[in-house]
Design an enzyme around this catalytic site. Structure first.
Site, PDB file in Angstrom:
ATOM      1  N   GLU A  94      -1.100  11.248   4.336  1.00 15.60           N
ATOM      2  CA  GLU A  94      -1.963  10.708   5.647  1.00 15.60           C
ATOM      3  C   GLU A  94      -1.392   9.703   6.383  1.00 15.60           C
ATOM      4  OE1 GLU A  94      -5.342  10.077   3.152  1.00 15.60           O
ATOM      5  OE2 GLU A  94      -5.313   8.182   3.733  1.00 15.60           O
ATOM      6  N   CYS A 112       0.238   3.552  11.222  1.00 21.70           N
ATOM      7  CA  CYS A 112       0.554   2.991   9.954  1.00 21.70           C
ATOM      8  C   CYS A 112       0.967   4.416   8.888  1.00 21.70           C
ATOM      9  CB  CYS A 112      -1.165   2.741   9.151  1.00 21.70           C
ATOM     10  SG  CYS A 112      -1.112   2.282   7.544  1.00 21.70           S
ATOM     11  N   CYS A 119       1.635   7.356  -5.251  1.00 21.67           N
ATOM     12  CA  CYS A 119       2.522   6.262  -5.555  1.00 21.67           C
ATOM     13  C   CYS A 119       2.422   5.902  -7.043  1.00 21.67           C
ATOM     14  CB  CYS A 119       1.804   4.904  -4.733  1.00 21.67           C
ATOM     15  SG  CYS A 119       2.903   3.469  -5.230  1.00 21.67           S
ATOM     16  N   CYS A 123      -1.923   0.539  -8.466  1.00 23.63           N
ATOM     17  CA  CYS A 123      -2.985  -0.507  -8.478  1.00 23.63           C
ATOM     18  C   CYS A 123      -4.477   0.309  -8.322  1.00 23.63           C
ATOM     19  CB  CYS A 123      -2.829  -1.297  -6.886  1.00 23.63           C
ATOM     20  SG  CYS A 123      -1.038  -1.583  -6.795  1.00 23.63           S
ATOM     21  N   CYS A 126      -6.546   1.087  -5.236  1.00 24.73           N
ATOM     22  CA  CYS A 126      -5.932   1.609  -4.347  1.00 24.73           C
ATOM     23  C   CYS A 126      -6.313   3.145  -4.473  1.00 24.73           C
ATOM     24  CB  CYS A 126      -4.261   1.252  -4.244  1.00 24.73           C
ATOM     25  SG  CYS A 126      -3.715   2.537  -3.155  1.00 24.73           S
ATOM     26  N   GLU A 175       5.059   3.234  -1.897  1.00 19.95           N
ATOM     27  CA  GLU A 175       5.562   2.085  -1.971  1.00 19.95           C
ATOM     28  C   GLU A 175       7.287   2.380  -1.296  1.00 19.95           C
ATOM     29  OE1 GLU A 175       5.399  -1.207  -2.856  1.00 19.95           O
ATOM     30  OE2 GLU A 175       7.627  -1.466  -2.136  1.00 19.95           O
ATOM     31  N   LEU A 230       0.327  -9.370  -2.341  1.00 19.44           N
ATOM     32  CA  LEU A 230       0.270 -10.471  -3.345  1.00 19.44           C
ATOM     33  C   LEU A 230      -1.015 -10.406  -4.129  1.00 19.44           C
ATOM     34  CD1 LEU A 230       1.961 -12.832  -4.493  1.00 19.44           C
ATOM     35  CD2 LEU A 230       0.678 -14.343  -2.843  1.00 19.44           C
ATOM     36  N   CYS A 348      -5.882   3.091   2.667  1.00 20.46           N
ATOM     37  CA  CYS A 348      -4.750   3.734   2.390  1.00 20.46           C
ATOM     38  C   CYS A 348      -5.027   4.558   1.025  1.00 20.46           C
ATOM     39  CB  CYS A 348      -3.704   2.497   1.634  1.00 20.46           C
ATOM     40  SG  CYS A 348      -2.571   3.205   0.565  1.00 20.46           S
TER      41      CYS A 348
HETATM   42  N1  SAH Z   1       2.532   0.222  -1.630  1.00 23.12           N
HETATM   43  C1  SAH Z   1       2.602  -0.815  -0.285  1.00 23.12           C
HETATM   44  C2  SAH Z   1       2.239  -0.426   1.055  1.00 23.12           C
HETATM   45  C3  SAH Z   1       1.108   0.594   0.908  1.00 23.12           C
HETATM   46  S1  SAH Z   1      -0.340  -0.057   0.605  1.00 23.12           S
HETATM   47  C4  SAH Z   1       2.111  -2.064  -0.938  1.00 23.12           C
HETATM   48  O1  SAH Z   1       1.219  -1.925  -1.801  1.00 23.12           O
HETATM   49  O2  SAH Z   1       2.082  -3.023  -0.203  1.00 23.12           O
HETATM   50  C5  SAH Z   1      -0.886  -1.381   2.084  1.00 23.12           C
HETATM   51  C6  SAH Z   1      -1.758  -2.333   1.619  1.00 23.12           C
HETATM   52  O3  SAH Z   1      -2.925  -1.710   1.505  1.00 23.12           O
HETATM   53  C7  SAH Z   1      -1.305  -3.107   0.503  1.00 23.12           C
HETATM   54  O4  SAH Z   1      -1.186  -4.588   0.836  1.00 23.12           O
HETATM   55  C8  SAH Z   1      -2.406  -2.637  -0.464  1.00 23.12           C
HETATM   56  O5  SAH Z   1      -2.697  -3.467  -1.496  1.00 23.12           O
HETATM   57  C9  SAH Z   1      -3.481  -2.667   0.279  1.00 23.12           C
HETATM   58  N2  SAH Z   1      -4.729  -1.819  -0.056  1.00 23.12           N
HETATM   59  C10 SAH Z   1      -4.795  -0.569  -0.920  1.00 23.12           C
HETATM   60  N3  SAH Z   1      -5.960  -0.359  -1.372  1.00 23.12           N
HETATM   61  C11 SAH Z   1      -6.895  -1.250  -0.819  1.00 23.12           C
HETATM   62  C12 SAH Z   1      -8.161  -1.380  -0.737  1.00 23.12           C
HETATM   63  N4  SAH Z   1      -8.941  -0.554  -1.135  1.00 23.12           N
HETATM   64  N5  SAH Z   1      -8.671  -2.380  -0.201  1.00 23.12           N
HETATM   65  C13 SAH Z   1      -7.871  -3.566   0.562  1.00 23.12           C
HETATM   66  N6  SAH Z   1      -6.547  -3.281   0.568  1.00 23.12           N
HETATM   67  C14 SAH Z   1      -5.743  -2.250  -0.077  1.00 23.12           C
HETATM   68 FE1  SF4 Z   2       1.062   1.974  -4.431  1.00 22.91          FE
HETATM   69 FE2  SF4 Z   2       0.709   0.037  -2.488  1.00 22.91          FE
HETATM   70 FE3  SF4 Z   2      -1.479   1.287  -3.353  1.00 22.91          FE
HETATM   71 FE4  SF4 Z   2      -0.480  -0.144  -5.067  1.00 22.91          FE
HETATM   72  S1  SF4 Z   2      -1.335  -0.713  -3.068  1.00 22.91           S
HETATM   73  S2  SF4 Z   2      -0.854   1.656  -5.468  1.00 22.91           S
HETATM   74  S3  SF4 Z   2       1.662  -0.229  -4.373  1.00 22.91           S
HETATM   75  S4  SF4 Z   2       0.301   2.414  -2.328  1.00 22.91           S
END
Ligand code: SAH
Ligand code: SF4
Length: 361
Positions: A94, A112, A119, A123, A126, A175, A230, A348
């Site tokens: 997406e 975006c 991934c 996390c 996510c 990622e 972070l 995301c």
């Molecule tokens: N994998 C990379 C890029 C994709 S995620 C990364 O983690 O940086 C893009 C951003 O969305 C990241 O900062 C991630 O931590 C954040 N993100 C993912 N799920 C989220 C959620 N449920 N609430 C807030 N931020 C979220």
């Molecule tokens: Fe992957 Fe970024 Fe989602 Fe973490 S926040 S699972 S690194 S896409």
């Protein structure tokens, strides 16, 4: 070129020339075709009306123009558009298009972009992380997400000027730095004046913190922006929130960021998503200031997007504002980002999660 490319957008400029030469075409053709693909946003070779009919036919007989096709689209109240794409192997990714107001720092259309199907970082907050890892996207699949929305904006324009993709952020599914080579090839084509021609400064890569790749990125000439996700300022908490931290803990990540800033002569940003009762107290804000105070950086705060896991909720507004105020009081550059596309699962990987769930039913 050994393997047959699945689409024209998989080819870089040199490969496109090679490809047209192999079809018996003169060298100048590549410029013409590239203009149709990257400037006129052609969806089909048939649209390339200044090419001889025979060549258009030869091209469509040899390969597809694009690698992805839209399957589902939602438009949010704030104008965010979210599209789910089918890939050639039946997998889906997406992409979102966000519109930022002219009154708030100039009109911008930001795409975006996803870089992987799923991934591997995992996390827990996510939606993509909960889907597991399937595969890397190819350069063409990455580029095509941007071209799709460039076309979308062109068609919406209706004679009014100025609607074009102004920014690309690699913050969709996956990622990006774990798919470095394909990502970089896509960035080069998006940046190339012979192709899409978007300034490197208008692109941002977001990473969970792959230290070796951050070091590699520091050596690249293009001034693409970098954002580090972070979300926690101590290893114990970050190990849970961003499990990659176990491999590259803060004592490696922060020096890599410092090195990046020095080598590039450029600031980077830190993303900090606020989760209620997890990382959003005044103590957490102070720990964050201790960790990155003194670095040439910017902090983007964002309230959590609600996903399937009830453990990760956004904090109440006053908690968010107190966190922001504390960072400001400690002289950090901080912006509280508004969440986009709340009503359309624009976080995301969320649209795809819903799609996969419906498929299972
Ligand atoms: N994998 C990379 C890029 C994709 S995620 C990364 O983690 O940086 C893009 C951003 O969305 C990241 O900062 C991630 O931590 C954040 N993100 C993912 N799920 C989220 C959620 N449920 N609430 C807030 N931020 C979220
Ligand atoms: Fe992957 Fe970024 Fe989602 Fe973490 S926040 S699972 S690194 S896409």
């Amino acid at each position: 070129m050994t393997k047959k490319p699945q689409s024209f957008t998989e080819l870089n400029y040199a490969q496109s020339s090679e490809f047209l030469l192999a079809l018996g075409e003169p060298a100048y053709r590549v410029k013409q075709v590239a203009k149709w693909v990257y400037r006129n946003m052609a969806q089909d070779f048939a649209e390339m009306t200044d090419l001889p009919q025979g060549l258009r036919q030869k091209l469509s007989d040899s390969l597809k123009l694009h690698s992805i096709s839209p399957a589902k689209q939602e438009i949010g109240r704030d104008g965010t558009v979210k599209t789910l794409f089918n890939l050639a192997d039946g997998k889906t990714v997406e992409t979102a298009l966000m519109h930022y107001d002219p009154e708030r720092g100039g009109e911008r259309y930001t795409v975006c972009v996803s870089t992987q199907v799923g991934c591997a970082v995992g996390c827990p907050f996510c939606a993509t992380g909960q889907q597991g890892f399937e595969r890397n996207l190819t350069p063409g699949e990455i580029i095509d997400q941007v071209l799709y929305f460039a076309r979308y904006l062109m068609e919406k324009k209706n004679g009014s000027s100025g609607k074009h993709v102004s920014n690309v952020v690699f913050m969709g599914m996956g990622e990006p730095l774990a798919n470095y080579d394909n990502l970089w090839r896509a960035i080069e084509m998006l940046n190339s004046p012979e192709a899409f021609g978007l300034g490197a400064r208008n692109m941002v890569i977001s990473t969970a913190g792959l230290v070796p790749q951050i070091k590699r990125l520091a050596k690249e000439k293009l001034q693409v922006g970098l954002a580090i996700s972070l979300h926690a300022a101590d290893n114990a908490l970050r190990n849970k929130l961003v499990p990659l931290n176990r491999r590259y803990p803060l004592e490696q990540l922060i020096p890599a960021c410092r090195e990046y800033i020095e080598v590039k002569g450029k600031r980077l940003s830190f993303e900090y998503a606020l989760f209620r009762g997890v990382n959003a107290s005044i103590g957490h804000a102070r720990a964050l200031a201790d960790l990155i105070g003194g670095l040439k950086c910017h902090i983007n705060l964002i309230a959590a997007n609600v996903t399937a896991d009830p453990a990760f909720q956004p904090p109440p507004r006053q908690v968010i504002l107190a966190f922001e105020d504390e960072l400001k009081r400690l002289h950090l550059n901080v912006t509280l980002r508004e969440r986009r596309g709340q009503d359309i699962n624009a976080g995301c990987g969320q649209l795809r999660s819903q799609f996969l769930k419906n498929k299972e039913r």
